[in-house]
Design an enzyme around this catalytic site. Sequence first.
Site, PDB file in Angstrom:
ATOM      1  N   LYS A  53     -18.030  39.239  56.668  1.00  0.00           N
ATOM      2  CA  LYS A  53     -19.064  39.757  55.780  1.00  0.00           C
ATOM      3  C   LYS A  53     -20.402  39.372  56.383  1.00  0.00           C
ATOM      4  O   LYS A  53     -20.737  38.193  56.463  1.00  0.00           O
ATOM      5  CB  LYS A  53     -18.912  39.199  54.369  1.00  0.00           C
ATOM      6  CG  LYS A  53     -19.944  39.755  53.391  1.00  0.00           C
ATOM      7  CD  LYS A  53     -19.629  39.399  51.941  1.00  0.00           C
ATOM      8  CE  LYS A  53     -20.686  39.935  51.004  1.00  0.00           C
ATOM      9  NZ  LYS A  53     -20.348  39.711  49.574  1.00  0.00           N
ATOM     10  N   GLU A  80     -18.384  34.631  55.998  1.00  0.00           N
ATOM     11  CA  GLU A  80     -19.715  35.181  55.703  1.00  0.00           C
ATOM     12  C   GLU A  80     -20.826  34.261  56.222  1.00  0.00           C
ATOM     13  O   GLU A  80     -21.340  33.413  55.499  1.00  0.00           O
ATOM     14  CB  GLU A  80     -19.900  35.391  54.198  1.00  0.00           C
ATOM     15  CG  GLU A  80     -21.255  36.016  53.859  1.00  0.00           C
ATOM     16  CD  GLU A  80     -21.492  36.157  52.367  1.00  0.00           C
ATOM     17  OE1 GLU A  80     -22.544  36.703  51.991  1.00  0.00           O
ATOM     18  OE2 GLU A  80     -20.644  35.714  51.571  1.00  0.00           O
TER      19      GLU A  80
END
Length: 294
Positions: A212, A175
Amino acid sequence: MSQEQINKMHSQKGFIAALDQSGGSTPKALKAYGIDEDQYETEEEMFDLVQEMRARIITSPAFSSEKIIGAILFEATMERKIEGKYTADFLLEKGILPFLKVDSGLAEVENNVQLMKPMDHLTELLNRANGHHIFGTKMRSNILGYDEKGIHDVVVQQFDYAKQIISAGLIPIIEPEVNIHVENKEKIEALLKKEIIFQLSQLDENQNVMLKLTIPTIAGNYSELMVHPRVVRVVALSGGYSRDEANAKLKENKGLIASFSRALSQDLRVDQSEKEFDQTIAEAIDSIYIASIT
């Protein structure tokens, strides 16, 4: 982790619920829920309260594998129980794959980014994650401006830790968040994609990751990543957008599914009756599910 679970994460319709507020963000999550800081004294009491909130969400009839593929947990949540079962086991019995937030927070800003702090205890944490039947992990960096070195360093660090996580038998969610308020967001996302594609090209056929990412300024910017053979799934964070804003932007990106935190729980309150609470979480889940499959 089984191939059946990987196939589920790769192909099932739905989204990932992010329930992983850590020690730094938990007071904000509790305050939004209606619990002020003067209602607890110790960190242990704080995490007990957030566990009650998490358990209320997870045990709601609306929180089911029909629309939710996975849920991201904080370490303290993994170590606590729901109805006599450890949280990850409770989720697995519901057909929902559990993930664990493994990063130790963000370092100071340098080169317009915040790298992750060193994860000195990652091996021990991954061992415990396996003991709790965790499917995958999540770790977050923060990009605050266009800087070629900074963005390069973020992606390299993420993939270096991802390889260690893969070696432990887990699927890492990478992420590298792009702040939604930055200038040149479109330019940042183009470079970020280029850096990610290069790192993906360095993985072998047994090394797979999830991504993500902040919902891109240009719709479809991450479509190339979604079909990459080393990517199990690409999910989106809400990044400070309201649920309506995040859902609208998500709908513009075919194949991108949600992994929302604040946008999922924004309307939940501690003083709601069970009927009100269940109706509120059901409406949130339904709207995010629709945005994820549109």
